[in-house]
Design an enzyme around this catalytic site. Structure first.
Site, PDB file in Angstrom:
ATOM      1  N   TRP A  59     -33.357  16.476  31.245  1.00 14.74           N
ATOM      2  CA  TRP A  59     -32.416  15.594  30.570  1.00 14.74           C
ATOM      3  C   TRP A  59     -32.079  16.095  29.171  1.00 14.74           C
ATOM      4  O   TRP A  59     -32.946  16.594  28.457  1.00 14.74           O
ATOM      5  CB  TRP A  59     -33.014  14.192  30.439  1.00 14.74           C
ATOM      6  CG  TRP A  59     -33.274  13.518  31.749  1.00 14.74           C
ATOM      7  CD1 TRP A  59     -34.488  13.259  32.302  1.00 14.74           C
ATOM      8  CD2 TRP A  59     -32.304  13.018  32.666  1.00 14.74           C
ATOM      9  NE1 TRP A  59     -34.330  12.624  33.507  1.00 14.74           N
ATOM     10  CE2 TRP A  59     -33.005  12.459  33.762  1.00 14.74           C
ATOM     11  CE3 TRP A  59     -30.898  12.976  32.673  1.00 14.74           C
ATOM     12  CZ2 TRP A  59     -32.352  11.881  34.843  1.00 14.74           C
ATOM     13  CZ3 TRP A  59     -30.257  12.392  33.751  1.00 14.74           C
ATOM     14  CH2 TRP A  59     -30.979  11.859  34.823  1.00 14.74           C
TER      15      TRP A  59
ATOM     16  N   LYS B 214     -27.698  15.766  32.680  1.00 18.61           N
ATOM     17  CA  LYS B 214     -28.773  16.341  33.490  1.00 18.61           C
ATOM     18  C   LYS B 214     -28.493  17.816  33.716  1.00 18.61           C
ATOM     19  O   LYS B 214     -27.574  18.175  34.436  1.00 18.61           O
ATOM     20  CB  LYS B 214     -28.883  15.603  34.819  1.00 18.61           C
ATOM     21  CG  LYS B 214     -30.167  15.950  35.527  1.00 18.61           C
ATOM     22  CD  LYS B 214     -30.490  14.972  36.631  1.00 18.61           C
ATOM     23  CE  LYS B 214     -31.931  15.184  37.064  1.00 18.61           C
ATOM     24  NZ  LYS B 214     -32.267  14.484  38.281  1.00 18.61           N
TER      25      LYS B 214
ATOM     26  N   GLU C 294     -24.907  -9.224  26.248  1.00 15.01           N
ATOM     27  CA  GLU C 294     -25.860 -10.034  27.031  1.00 15.01           C
ATOM     28  C   GLU C 294     -27.034 -10.536  26.181  1.00 15.01           C
ATOM     29  O   GLU C 294     -27.814 -11.366  26.612  1.00 15.01           O
ATOM     30  CB  GLU C 294     -26.439  -9.191  28.182  1.00 15.01           C
ATOM     31  CG  GLU C 294     -25.480  -8.931  29.331  1.00 15.01           C
ATOM     32  CD  GLU C 294     -24.624  -7.700  29.132  1.00 15.01           C
ATOM     33  OE1 GLU C 294     -24.418  -7.283  27.968  1.00 15.01           O
ATOM     34  OE2 GLU C 294     -24.138  -7.156  30.145  1.00 15.01           O
TER      35      GLU C 294
ATOM     36  N   THR D  95     -18.163  -8.707  28.998  1.00 11.08           N
ATOM     37  CA  THR D  95     -18.539  -7.330  28.667  1.00 11.08           C
ATOM     38  C   THR D  95     -17.393  -6.404  29.075  1.00 11.08           C
ATOM     39  O   THR D  95     -16.514  -6.799  29.836  1.00 11.08           O
ATOM     40  CB  THR D  95     -19.812  -6.897  29.411  1.00 11.08           C
ATOM     41  OG1 THR D  95     -19.552  -6.996  30.803  1.00 11.08           O
ATOM     42  CG2 THR D  95     -20.993  -7.762  29.047  1.00 11.08           C
TER      43      THR D  95
END
Ligand code: ADP
Length: 551
Positions: free
Chosen positions: A444, A439, A329, A186
């Site tokens: 959010w 934030k 993954e 990754t």
């Protein structure tokens, strides 16, 4: 009581032998090189299998590829795992430091490298002493080949080897289906890159997942073009899936030039293609110049596909870009977007909204969302936002030779780092990556949603929204936008365009017009690079304009 069915192993050898037996006449086309049938690819693969023996590559050893999408890479995709070695496909755009780290960490025994890419990896060879052989995959680049006893020529190696006879599949036992077949690292945005070690079983099941009807549904009549690189999470499983289905494969070679890709799609009558959204953005203005009448399914993944981009494709060629959500993954495909029968009679605006979602998980994949703080599972009501967690037979259960840290839950589910909602029909909708969410004053703001709104302006090519530290609100959104050439749109005009679409306090504090955005090694917009250069340059925007600089 146990069932009485045969416990045959699931192996990549089966994929090879099935294509060889059932679809011998179907083709693998490599742009700029020509066409081979699966029978010919299988013959090459059998010779390569013997060549790996001759080189003394032990079972289980890692065999690296540093290559673009072409048929020799496909031969390696087959021969390496079918003979119980592990295919380690390396991202060709990694900086030397990461490259050396992962080749060392994987303990690669042999590296197969495109001649054109030698300048990117050979300077590291002196520090990669464990690599016993460097096998050059020929091309017409004219790049000088180092005079070194470790350097070999692929075509000479393969043509000089006798084809292995008999069935590779029959050499596998039930326990062998758990053998490692592939290794992908990754990107390592946090900490060093981590290796995901696929097994034969996970790869075959994931391959079958790409055949699931109602999702990608690869089938024999398909002509499949993985634009997504073969080093990016197995080209999303498309090569193995295509071979399982008996579909033809078209491999684009090293060029990602939009006209090259569109010409290839038209000439080969491509039905299914997969790429990251930035590639689809590049192709969008030229769609009508080519006959894409054969296209039935376009996959967009790796980052969110702006709804306006998908709809532009639907308007131009009648095929939207369908979300494919996943991660290295997850082999990598976890969910596929698109409408289902229940949406047939819905208003078009609602169908557009459904298409904007990441979609339903593939069969055998389980998803859930959990409260970020408490870890408690949240309801599937389409509104609760939580960390997306995933489990399934092609989902990683750990990382290669490193501690998994907090990547998995106590009950073994993968923590994706994505924030999402799940509705009652199991549709995932990604709100943002946890690290990209903004934030502001305790609330959010989704960068993905803001980017989608900005991209719906007809003059916008690409947009990225990142957080800027703010003394009062903690963070405030700032948008970086690339406009079409010749556009006279202004920042204020873009703000006015999105004002009706988002809450007032979501409006970016600033819209910065830039000539280009930095990209990651897999072609996604790199918010990390954007944040770094924004921080480094302070208010001097001139720094933010080198789109290729981070490749
Ligand atoms: P990297 O971290 O190097 O980008 P991956 O290619 O594995 O590694 O990226 C996985 C991540 O990409 C996911 O966790 C998700 O944030 C994002 N992603 C993948 N597909 C989609 C999609 N269809 N829509 C939105 N985000 C996506």
């Amino acid at each position: 009581m146990d069932g009485l069915m045969q416990p045959r192993p699931l192996t990549i050898a089966h994929i090879l032998e099935r294509a060889e037996r059932l679809y011998a006449h179907k083709e693998v086309v490599t742009a700029g090189e020509g066409r081979l049938t699966y029978a010919e690819v299988a013959r090459q693969t059998r010779r390569l299998a013997t060549a790996l023996d001759t080189l003394g590559v032990p079972a289980g050893a890692r065999v690296a590829t540093f290559a673009s999408n072409h048929r020799r890479h496909l031969e390696l995709y087959l021969a390496v795992p079918a003979t119980k070695r592990v295919l380690h496909s390396i991202n060709i755009r990694l900086p030397a430091e990461h490259l050396e780290y992962i080749v060392g960490h994987a303990e690669d025994d042999v590296v197969f490298v495109d001649r054109a890419l030698l300048p990117r990896i050979w300077p590291s060879a002196g520090r990669l002493r464990r690599v016993r052989h460097w096998v050059v995959l020929p091309d017409d680049s004219g790049v000088p080949i180092p005079a070194d006893p470790r350097v070999l020529d692929y075509d000479e190696l393969v043509s000089g080897a006798a084809p292995a006879t008999g069935s590779f599949e029959e050499t596998f036992t039930l326990t062998d289906e758990q053998l490692a077949s592939g290794l992908c690292y990754t990107s390592g945005t946090t900490g060093p890159p981590k290796g995901v070690l696929y097994s034969h079983r996970s790869t075959v099941l994931h391959g079958l997942g790409t055949l699931a009807a109602g999702f990608i549904g690869l089938c024999e009549s398909d002509v499949v073009l993985p634009i997504v690189p073969m080093f990016h999470a197995n080209a999303w499983g498309l090569p193995y899936g295509a071979m399982l289905a008996g579909a033809s494969l078209v491999l684009p070679g090293p060029s990602a030039d939009p006209d090259h890709l569109l010409r290839l799609m038209a000439a080969e009558r491509v039905t299914v293609a997969g790429a990251v959204p930035t590639v689809w953005t590049g192709l969008a203005p030229r769609l009508r110049d080519h006959d894409l009448g054969a296209t039935r399914f376009l996959l967009g993944g790796g980052s969110a596909v702006p709804p306006a981009l998908s709809e532009a494709y639907r308007a131009a060629i009648g095929v939207p870009i369908t979300h494919s959500w996943g991660m290295t993954e997850i082999s990598p495909v976890g969910a596929i977007g698109g409408t289902r029968t229940q949406h047939r009679d819905a208003a078009e605006a609602d169908r557009v909204a459904v298409r904007a979602a990441q979609g339903q998980p593939l069969p055998l994949v389980n998803v859930r969302i959990a409260d970020v703080e408490t870890g408690r599972e949240l309801p599937r009501d389409g509104t609760a936002v939580g960390e997306l967690q995933v489990a399934g037979p092609w989902v990683a259960g750990g990382y290669f030779r490193v501690d998994a840290g907090s990547s998995f839950t106590a009950d073994g589910w993968l923590r994706t780092g994505d924030l999402a909602t799940i509705d009652a029909d199991g549709y995932l909708r990604l709100v943002d990556r946890m690290k990209d969410l903004i934030k502001s004053g305790g609330e959010w703001i989704s960068s993905v949603e803001l980017e989608g709104a900005i991209a719906s302006h007809p003059d916008v090519v690409e947009a990225a929204v990142i957080a800027r530290p703010d003394p009062r609100w903690m963070e405030r959104p700032v948008a970086y936008v690339v406009l079409r050439e010749g556009s006279a749109a202004t920042a204020d005009e873009l703000l006015a365009h999105i004002t009706p679409m988002v809450a007032k306090w979501w409006l970016p504090d600033e819209v910065v017009l830039v000539p280009g955005l930095p990209k990651t090694g897999t072609g996604k917009i790199s918010k990390t690079a954007l944040r770094d250069s924004a921080a480094a340059s302070g208010r001097d925007r001139a720094e933010l304009v080198q789109p290729e600089a981070k490749l």
